[in-house]
Design a protein around this motif. Sequence first.
Motif, short mmCIF file in Angstrom:
data_model
loop_
_atom_site.label_atom_id
_atom_site.label_comp_id
_atom_site.label_asym_id
_atom_site.label_seq_id
_atom_site.Cartn_x
_atom_site.Cartn_y
_atom_site.Cartn_z
N MET A 295 0.57 -0.92 -0.04
CA MET A 295 -0.18 0.15 0.20
C MET A 295 0.70 1.17 0.15
N THR A 296 2.08 1.26 -0.11
CA THR A 296 2.88 2.38 0.27
C THR A 296 3.07 3.04 -1.46
N ASP A 297 2.61 3.05 -2.30
CA ASP A 297 2.50 3.44 -4.03
C ASP A 297 0.93 3.74 -3.11
N LEU A 298 0.56 4.08 -2.86
CA LEU A 298 -0.35 4.74 -2.41
C LEU A 298 -0.66 5.50 -1.10
N ILE A 299 0.82 6.24 -0.66
CA ILE A 299 0.88 7.13 -0.26
C ILE A 299 2.11 8.26 -1.26
N THR A 300 0.95 9.81 -1.51
CA THR A 300 1.97 10.91 -1.81
C THR A 300 1.70 12.48 -1.58
N PRO A 301 2.90 12.78 -1.07
CA PRO A 301 3.12 14.29 -0.99
C PRO A 301 1.53 14.46 -1.33
N GLU A 302 0.91 13.92 -2.99
CA GLU A 302 -0.09 14.99 -3.42
C GLU A 302 -1.14 15.57 -2.90
N LEU A 303 -1.47 14.26 -1.61
CA LEU A 303 -2.60 13.34 -0.76
C LEU A 303 -2.66 13.51 0.62
N VAL A 304 -1.09 14.75 0.60
CA VAL A 304 -0.95 15.01 2.47
C VAL A 304 -2.12 16.43 2.36
N THR B 87 -7.06 3.81 -6.38
CA THR B 87 -6.42 3.44 -5.07
C THR B 87 -5.94 4.68 -4.24
N ARG B 88 -6.38 5.33 -3.01
CA ARG B 88 -5.41 5.99 -2.69
C ARG B 88 -5.64 6.36 -1.30
N LEU B 89 -4.26 6.66 -0.41
CA LEU B 89 -4.75 7.34 0.51
C LEU B 89 -4.07 8.11 0.80
N VAL B 90 -5.46 9.15 1.27
CA VAL B 90 -5.32 10.55 1.81
C VAL B 90 -5.17 11.02 3.00
N VAL B 91 -4.42 12.00 3.34
CA VAL B 91 -3.42 12.03 4.63
C VAL B 91 -4.32 13.55 4.96
N VAL B 92 -5.33 13.71 6.13
CA VAL B 92 -5.55 14.82 6.19
C VAL B 92 -4.66 15.41 8.38
N HIS B 93 -3.98 16.13 8.17
CA HIS B 93 -3.68 17.65 9.45
C HIS B 93 -4.98 19.20 9.70
N PHE B 94 -5.51 18.53 10.44
CA PHE B 94 -6.52 19.73 11.29
C PHE B 94 -5.67 21.12 12.06
N ALA B 95 -5.80 22.26 11.40
CA ALA B 95 -5.47 23.28 12.02
C ALA B 95 -6.04 23.21 13.50
N PHE C 66 -6.89 9.28 8.08
CA PHE C 66 -6.49 8.82 7.33
C PHE C 66 -7.58 8.45 6.52
N MET C 67 -7.81 8.56 5.15
CA MET C 67 -8.76 8.65 4.66
C MET C 67 -7.84 6.98 3.74
N LEU C 68 -8.58 6.18 3.84
CA LEU C 68 -8.67 4.79 2.88
C LEU C 68 -9.65 4.72 1.71
N MET C 69 -9.31 5.06 -0.11
CA MET C 69 -10.12 5.29 -0.97
C MET C 69 -9.77 3.70 -1.72
N ASN C 70 -9.79 3.09 -1.80
CA ASN C 70 -10.01 1.54 -1.79
C ASN C 70 -10.84 0.76 -3.03
N ALA C 71 -10.03 1.36 -4.79
CA ALA C 71 -11.30 0.89 -5.21
C ALA C 71 -11.11 -0.41 -5.66
N GLU C 72 -10.62 -1.29 -5.00
CA GLU C 72 -10.51 -2.74 -4.84
C GLU C 72 -11.58 -3.41 -3.61
N PRO C 73 -12.86 -3.96 -4.42
CA PRO C 73 -13.87 -3.97 -2.59
C PRO C 73 -13.01 -5.15 -2.19
#
Length: 160
Positions: free
Chosen positions: A1-10, A79-87, A108-115
């Motif tokens: 799942m490491t390929d699902l983590i990108t700075p563009e989705l943080v 399929t991606r992992l979206v990471v959000v930090h709240f101020a 940490f939002m798991l966006m999984n296109a493969e059920p």
Amino acid sequence: MTDLITPELVYFLNTPTQAAFFKTISTTLVDQQIMAPAGKEALITREQTFPSGMQLNEVADGLPNIAIPHLEGELVKQTRLVVVHFAIPVAFKDLADASRILPVNWVFMLMNAEPQKQPERMAQLIRALTQSPAAQLKRLFAAKKAVQVARLLTPLMTEA
């Protein structure tokens, strides 16, 4: 799942409420072709039925509360992992006790296109965030830049 983590989705957001967060992140993820437009309402509905807040201070002192909202696969395009930090922490109901409201600092939002892979990937994410060494988790949660978050989260997911 490491390929699902990108700075563009943080993301580092200042959304004072859960509704504002879901509106902001849903718009962003639809625009990026990661989520179907119907995903926003599905996220809100799912969160009401299946709360996703978790107290990480039960794992180690000084760790923040997190949430792990997710969608069913038919609403996810990539399929991606979206990471959000709240101020400012955002209120989420506790996964373990829905009557308890948690001030959540990270999502940490798991966006999984493969059920068929959803349970495995969700378990991997939860293991990474609850069973990784506390020092590594503290470094992750202290990160102030998207590139740092992605760099620190990747090995945790690899080892989980």
